[in-house]
Design an enzyme around this catalytic site. Structure first.
Site, short mmCIF file in Angstrom:
data_model
loop_
_atom_site.label_atom_id
_atom_site.label_comp_id
_atom_site.label_asym_id
_atom_site.label_seq_id
_atom_site.Cartn_x
_atom_site.Cartn_y
_atom_site.Cartn_z
N ALA A 1 0.77 -1.26 0.02
CA ALA A 1 -0.08 0.07 0.10
C ALA A 1 0.80 1.23 0.03
O ALA A 1 0.35 2.45 -0.14
CB ALA A 1 -1.12 -0.04 1.01
N ARG B 1 10.65 7.81 -0.89
CA ARG B 1 12.20 7.76 -1.33
C ARG B 1 12.44 7.43 -2.87
O ARG B 1 13.64 7.61 -3.17
CB ARG B 1 13.03 7.14 -0.39
CG ARG B 1 12.97 7.87 1.04
CD ARG B 1 13.86 7.10 2.19
NE ARG B 1 12.79 6.19 2.62
CZ ARG B 1 13.25 5.29 3.63
NH1 ARG B 1 14.72 5.23 3.97
NH2 ARG B 1 12.68 4.47 4.15
#
Length: 453
Positions: free
Chosen positions: A10, A15
């Site tokens: 999910a 990053r």
């Protein structure tokens, strides 16, 4: 006892700095999540539940064709909360295997070992020992060596931070146990999240045995949080595949400069030079030589064939003792029979090249059926497209196509026919006929060369 799999997928993957959900970033040519699903499916679970959230529709479009069921986690409140979203759909008598979509390389055999432990009533967790455990949840054991708890890095004290055995997050347990533990998990921690790892302490309190397994290699349980980690895992995975091919008898010029993005079956004495990419389902016969910088996808290459440098072979079928390249491109639907040759800067598409036929250089053959022992001269093109429709060209056995010829489809050139160099052929040519279709040459003796002003 049945098995159901829950895969957490999910998260956004901030990053990664990408519009693509993290779990859909490719490793060895396919999304990380697909790797996890494929390995889980080797265990033949009754159902696979994918916990989706960020870009749920994109993830669903990938996993639902694989038979997986998506469960939406509207708020990402932690791993325990994620697993709880799927539990209402899980058979209470099943064993549940929990995996992660960004941990792509857990082997199916290791998953099966966890499941086997859980079927005996244990809580089975997958741990790994690292030289540097920074950032990971620590496995806390008692004096007898029994697991007592998993403490996340941000919640660990100085003594716990010295522990090098870490939690991978991957576990297996009976659904009935999870249904008992999950509602009792709180969020009193540094992250304010509902940690799945808190069930370990609950299992200890309930007298449930906790067993652990470790992978053969740490990379098999390595998660991916950014592109650096993804690149590191890609290189490790490619190295493992290269080493296995070497053990199986395939000679790689340099294992560090070889990429396998699919499955390769190869015969003995196969040689693959540097920077070759194998993609999809590829089979290679005995004694095949692949030159440097080649890309081969979803194709078969017969025994004894030579693929010279910088060639692309895509969804093609190549028979024995053929020659391809250098700088050749075989597009989908290309079929080469024994001893056929496609030379430098030749492109083929939906074309059959018969036994002992050759197109040595600078040629395009599209929607063309070439018979046996045909010579296609340099600069020849089959004009198969009128801007709307594609048309077929048929060239009979033993025909000779002179250089710089344009064959305008639909057209048939008979067996043994010859096409004079520089011709534009728009009509059928009968067997053994010579066809010449070019403007009459004129030589002007009174012509004056242009001069500079």
């Amino acid at each position: 006892m049945s098995l159901e799999v829950i895969i957490l997928a999910a998260g956004k993957g901030t990053r990664m700095y990408s519009d693509l959900p993290k779990v859909l970033h490719p490793l060895a040519g396919k999304p990380m999540l697909v790797h996890a699903i494929e390995q889980a499916q080797t265990l033949k679970p009754s159902q696979t539940h994918i916990i989706v959230g960020h870009e749920a529709q994109k993830v669903a479009s990938v996993v639902e064709p694989m038979g997986a069921q998506c469960v939406t986690q509207n708020q990402q409140l932690g791993t325990g909360h994620a697993v709880a979203q799927a539990m209402p759909m899980v058979d209470n008598l099943a064993v549940v295997l929990v995996l992660y979509g960004d941990v792509p390389l857990v082997p199916g055999v290791l998953m099966q070992q966890l499941v086997d432990k859980a079927m005996h009533g244990d809580l089975a967790v997958l741990t790994v020992t690292l030289d540097d455990a920074s950032g990971y949840g620590r496995i806390v054991r008692n004096d007898q060596g029994h697991i007592q708890a998993i403490v996340e890095h941000k919640d660990a004290n100085d003594e716990q931070l010295k522990i090098n055995e870490i939690n991978t997050g991957i576990l297996a347990a009976k659904a009935s146990l999870l249904n008992n533990w999950l509602p009792r998990i709180g969020s009193n921690n540094a992250q304010g999240e509902i940690y799945l790892t808190d069930i370990v302490a609950m299992a200890v309190a309930d007298g449930i045995a906790i067993t652990n397994l470790q992978p053969d290699y740490p990379q098999q349980t390595q998660g991916v949080n950014d592109r650096v980690q993804l690149a590191e895992l890609e290189r490790w995975y490619q190295q493992q595949q290269a080493m296995q091919l070497l053990r199986d008898g395939v000679q790689l010029a340099d294992p560090t400069r070889f990429d396998l993005r699919g499955e390769l079956t190869a015969g003995k004495d196969t040689y693959i030079d540097i920077n070759t990419i194998i993609e999809g389902q590829v089979s290679i016969g005995d004694g095949v030589h692949i030159g440097p910088n080649c890309h081969i996808k979803d194709s078969h290459i017969g025994a004894g064939t030579q693929v010279l440098a910088n060639s692309i072979i895509d969804k093609a079928q190549v028979a024995k003792n053929c020659t391809i390249g250098p700088f050749a491109r075989l597009r989908p639907g290309t079929v080469m029979h024994d001893n056929a040759k496609v030379g430098n800067f030749v492109e083929t598409k939906k074309t059959t090249l018969g036994k002992d036929s050759k197109a040595n250089h600078f040629t395009y053959l599209g929607d063309t059926n070439v018979g046996e022992q045909v010579n296609i001269g340099a600069g020849t093109i089959t004009c198969n497209y009128d801007g709307v429709n594609k048309f077929q060209t048929h060239i009979g056995d033993g025909a000779f196509i002179g250089s710089n010829s344009s064959i305008v489809a639909p057209v048939t050139i008979g067996a043994g026919a010859t096409i004079g160099a520089g011709s534009t052929i728009t009509k059928n040519v009968e067997n053994n006929n010579l066809a010449i279709a070019r403007g009459k040459q004129r030589n002007l003796a009174t012509w004056a060369k242009p001069k500079k002003c």
